[in-house]
Design a protein around this motif. Structure first.
Motif, PDB file in Angstrom:
ATOM      1  N   HIS A   7       0.829  -1.207   0.000  1.00 57.98           N
ATOM      2  CA  HIS A   7       0.000   0.000   0.000  1.00 57.98           C
ATOM      3  C   HIS A   7       0.866   1.260   0.000  1.00 57.98           C
ATOM      4  CE1 HIS A   7      -2.168   3.312   2.027  1.00 57.98           C
ATOM      5  NE2 HIS A   7      -3.215   2.860   1.366  1.00 57.98           N
ATOM      6  N   ASP A   8       1.960   1.247   0.758  1.00 57.66           N
ATOM      7  CA  ASP A   8       2.796   2.431   0.934  1.00 57.66           C
ATOM      8  C   ASP A   8       3.912   2.555  -0.101  1.00 57.66           C
ATOM      9  OD1 ASP A   8       1.245   2.766   3.165  1.00 57.66           O
ATOM     10  OD2 ASP A   8       2.866   2.528   4.626  1.00 57.66           O
ATOM     11  N   LEU A   9       4.233   1.466  -0.806  1.00 61.62           N
ATOM     12  CA  LEU A   9       5.480   1.392  -1.562  1.00 61.62           C
ATOM     13  C   LEU A   9       5.681   2.538  -2.543  1.00 61.62           C
ATOM     14  CD1 LEU A   9       8.091  -0.034  -2.358  1.00 61.62           C
ATOM     15  CD2 LEU A   9       6.754  -1.427  -3.964  1.00 61.62           C
ATOM     16  N   TYR A  10       4.728   2.765  -3.436  1.00 65.31           N
ATOM     17  CA  TYR A  10       4.954   3.763  -4.489  1.00 65.31           C
ATOM     18  C   TYR A  10       5.031   5.175  -3.918  1.00 65.31           C
ATOM     19  CZ  TYR A  10       4.045   0.098  -7.962  1.00 65.31           C
ATOM     20  OH  TYR A  10       4.093  -1.032  -8.726  1.00 65.31           O
ATOM     21  N   ALA A  11       4.200   5.476  -2.925  1.00 62.69           N
ATOM     22  CA  ALA A  11       4.259   6.799  -2.309  1.00 62.69           C
ATOM     23  C   ALA A  11       5.614   7.015  -1.634  1.00 62.69           C
ATOM     24  CB  ALA A  11       3.127   6.972  -1.306  1.00 62.69           C
ATOM     25  N   VAL A  12       6.139   5.976  -0.979  1.00 64.39           N
ATOM     26  CA  VAL A  12       7.444   6.080  -0.324  1.00 64.39           C
ATOM     27  C   VAL A  12       8.558   6.242  -1.355  1.00 64.39           C
ATOM     28  CG1 VAL A  12       9.155   4.802   1.022  1.00 64.39           C
ATOM     29  CG2 VAL A  12       6.786   4.873   1.776  1.00 64.39           C
ATOM     30  N   LEU A  13       8.537   5.428  -2.417  1.00 63.75           N
ATOM     31  CA  LEU A  13       9.563   5.553  -3.452  1.00 63.75           C
ATOM     32  C   LEU A  13       9.540   6.935  -4.096  1.00 63.75           C
ATOM     33  CD1 LEU A  13       9.517   2.115  -5.335  1.00 63.75           C
ATOM     34  CD2 LEU A  13      11.132   2.918  -3.600  1.00 63.75           C
ATOM     35  N   ARG A  14       8.348   7.463  -4.304  1.00 62.50           N
ATOM     36  CA  ARG A  14       8.232   8.792  -4.896  1.00 62.50           C
ATOM     37  C   ARG A  14       8.826   9.848  -3.949  1.00 62.50           C
ATOM     38  NH1 ARG A  14       5.078  10.522  -9.191  1.00 62.50           N
ATOM     39  NH2 ARG A  14       4.273   8.409  -9.394  1.00 62.50           N
ATOM     40  N   ARG A  15       8.521   9.702  -2.646  1.00 58.64           N
ATOM     41  CA  ARG A  15       9.054  10.665  -1.676  1.00 58.64           C
ATOM     42  C   ARG A  15      10.579  10.600  -1.618  1.00 58.64           C
ATOM     43  NH1 ARG A  15       8.367   9.868   4.358  1.00 58.64           N
ATOM     44  NH2 ARG A  15       6.822   8.351   3.674  1.00 58.64           N
ATOM     45  N   LEU A  16      11.136   9.393  -1.649  1.00 60.26           N
ATOM     46  CA  LEU A  16      12.592   9.256  -1.610  1.00 60.26           C
ATOM     47  C   LEU A  16      13.230   9.765  -2.895  1.00 60.26           C
ATOM     48  CD1 LEU A  16      12.999   5.769   0.117  1.00 60.26           C
ATOM     49  CD2 LEU A  16      13.278   8.047   1.121  1.00 60.26           C
ATOM     50  N   ASP A  17      12.538   9.576  -4.021  1.00 60.84           N
ATOM     51  CA  ASP A  17      13.063  10.053  -5.297  1.00 60.84           C
ATOM     52  C   ASP A  17      13.118  11.578  -5.336  1.00 60.84           C
ATOM     53  OD1 ASP A  17      14.188   9.342  -7.721  1.00 60.84           O
ATOM     54  OD2 ASP A  17      12.291   9.356  -8.813  1.00 60.84           O
ATOM     55  N   GLU A  18      12.225  12.218  -4.584  1.00 60.92           N
ATOM     56  CA  GLU A  18      12.203  13.688  -4.532  1.00 60.92           C
ATOM     57  C   GLU A  18      13.083  14.240  -3.417  1.00 60.92           C
ATOM     58  OE1 GLU A  18       8.051  14.279  -4.001  1.00 60.92           O
ATOM     59  OE2 GLU A  18       7.533  13.824  -6.084  1.00 60.92           O
ATOM     60  N   SER A  19      13.634  13.374  -2.589  1.00 59.38           N
ATOM     61  CA  SER A  19      14.486  13.799  -1.463  1.00 59.38           C
ATOM     62  C   SER A  19      15.906  14.079  -1.963  1.00 59.38           C
ATOM     63  CB  SER A  19      14.521  12.696  -0.403  1.00 59.38           C
ATOM     64  OG  SER A  19      15.383  11.638  -0.817  1.00 59.38           O
ATOM     65  N   PRO A  20      16.771  14.583  -1.090  1.00 58.65           N
ATOM     66  CA  PRO A  20      18.171  14.818  -1.497  1.00 58.65           C
ATOM     67  C   PRO A  20      18.990  13.530  -1.648  1.00 58.65           C
ATOM     68  CG  PRO A  20      17.546  16.183   0.409  1.00 58.65           C
ATOM     69  CD  PRO A  20      16.490  15.150   0.242  1.00 58.65           C
ATOM     70  N   ALA A  21      18.418  12.382  -1.354  1.00 56.98           N
ATOM     71  CA  ALA A  21      19.183  11.127  -1.382  1.00 56.98           C
ATOM     72  C   ALA A  21      19.784  10.873  -2.759  1.00 56.98           C
ATOM     73  CB  ALA A  21      18.287   9.954  -0.987  1.00 56.98           C
ATOM     74  N   VAL A  22      21.010  10.364  -2.782  1.00 62.33           N
ATOM     75  CA  VAL A  22      21.679  10.034  -4.044  1.00 62.33           C
ATOM     76  C   VAL A  22      21.604   8.538  -4.344  1.00 62.33           C
ATOM     77  CG1 VAL A  22      23.239  11.992  -3.890  1.00 62.33           C
ATOM     78  CG2 VAL A  22      23.919   9.798  -2.896  1.00 62.33           C
ATOM     79  N   ARG A  23      21.155   7.746  -3.358  1.00 57.91           N
ATOM     80  CA  ARG A  23      20.998   6.306  -3.540  1.00 57.91           C
ATOM     81  C   ARG A  23      19.934   5.808  -2.573  1.00 57.91           C
ATOM     82  NH1 ARG A  23      25.850   2.027  -2.270  1.00 57.91           N
ATOM     83  NH2 ARG A  23      25.639   3.082  -0.268  1.00 57.91           N
TER      84      ARG A  23
END
Length: 326
Positions: free
Chosen positions: A278-294
């Protein structure tokens, strides 16, 4: 919930050949009149989707099966009664009137009845099938809210019906019933045991096929799919502490350690498969928009109940780290 005037406007736009984004229980779909080849072609243009990648047709009810499919096996009727409306797509031999653009030029068509009040209201008002793959650019993270659709497609879609966050959050199970042996071509919330209980025999999985090349092409079956632009790696849980470094984001099924290094984002995912999915895509989208490089994701258990989530994460890892021009 989008109701009344929004539904009437959506029906009008669909009949004019325009694209309408609609909520389902799985993910948001990018909808077009499935009997209008020009309208269906606009889906491919808006998403950047390969022309041989077939679309799933959403129906208002199971009674419309005979309009879209022929040589319908009894197993399909039984499964429709058991799981529709719901997250199960059936691959069947198509009727002649189904446009080739919808089926990717194949003689099969994917059909389902979605389990969402807004989608069902729209379909019943429209009175026919709506072709609707996920409402995102091809290969990217599927949208589970109306805002995700706006971010992905903007003015490429004429109207977005907002039905709130998707209840399931992962795409439907795709079951091929066009051949002698039923085969799950994409895992989802409806599992092997669920299907076996209804039809009295166990469907095969894609990897168990004796003739995999004979399988129809279906949505979400490419090696790279559901992918963030940020590189994503699957890592055994015991290896995460040694691998993570400043600039990383971690998605794991346990809380962050007390000695989490500075500059590391840690998200604790639900421990159960349904909650995680249920949470996966929303979480991946949030991490993709974060400053994370990996993005480091804890590898999931090798168990049937985790099959759908593991499938999505495996494809996300393969397709990650590429921009939209690659």
């Amino acid at each position: 919930m989008a109701m009344g005037d929004d539904i009437r406007r959506a029906v009008e736009l669909l009949r004019q050949g325009e694209l309408v984004a609609l909520p389902t229980e799985t993910v948001y779909g990018l909808g077009a009149d499935a009997l209008n080849p020009d309208a269906a072609a606009r889906i491919f243009a808006a998403k950047g989707r390969p022309a041989d990648h077939p679309l799933i047709v959403h129906l208002p009810d199971a009674e419309q099966l005979t309009i879209w499919a022929r040589d319908i096996p009894k197993e399909a009727i039984a499964l429709a009664r058991a799981f529709w409306p719901g997250p199960l797509t059936l691959i069947l031999k198509k009727e002649e009137d189904v446009p080739d653009v919808v089926t990717g030029g194949q003689d099969t068509v994917g059909l389902r009845v979605p389990n969402h009040p807004v989608a069902l209201e729209l379909l019943r008002a429209f009175g026919s099938g709506i072709a609707a793959p996920s409402a995102n650019r091809f290969g990217r993270i599927s949208p589970t809210t109306a805002e995700h659709v706006r971010q992905e497609l903007g003015d490429r879609v004429a109207l977005i019906l907002d039905g709130g966050p998707c209840e399931v959050g992962l795409e439907s199970t795709i079951l091929d019933l066009s051949r002698d042996v039923p085969v799950i071509l994409r895992p989802g919330a409806i599992g092997v045991d669920d299907i076996a209980r209804v039809i009295g025999r166990r469907p095969r999985l894609r990897g168990e096929e004796t003739q995999p090349d004979a399988a129809p092409r279906v949505s979400g079956a490419l090696a790279a799919h559901y992918a963030p632009r940020t590189p994503l790696e699957l890592v055994a849980v015991e290896d995460i502490p040694a691998r993570m470094q400043a600039g990383d984001a971690v998605l794991a099924r346990q809380p962050a350690p007390a000695d989490l290094p500075a500059g590391v984002i840690w998200i604790a995912a639900p421990a159960d498969p349904a909650g995680y999915g249920h949470d996966l895509y929303a979480v991946l989208r949030r991490l993709d928009e974060s400053p994370a490089v990996r993005i480091l994701v804890e590898a999931l258990p090798d168990a049937p109940e985790w099959g759908a989530v593991a499938d999505r994460l495996g494809r996300a890892a393969v397709g990650s780290g590429e921009d939209d021009e690659t």
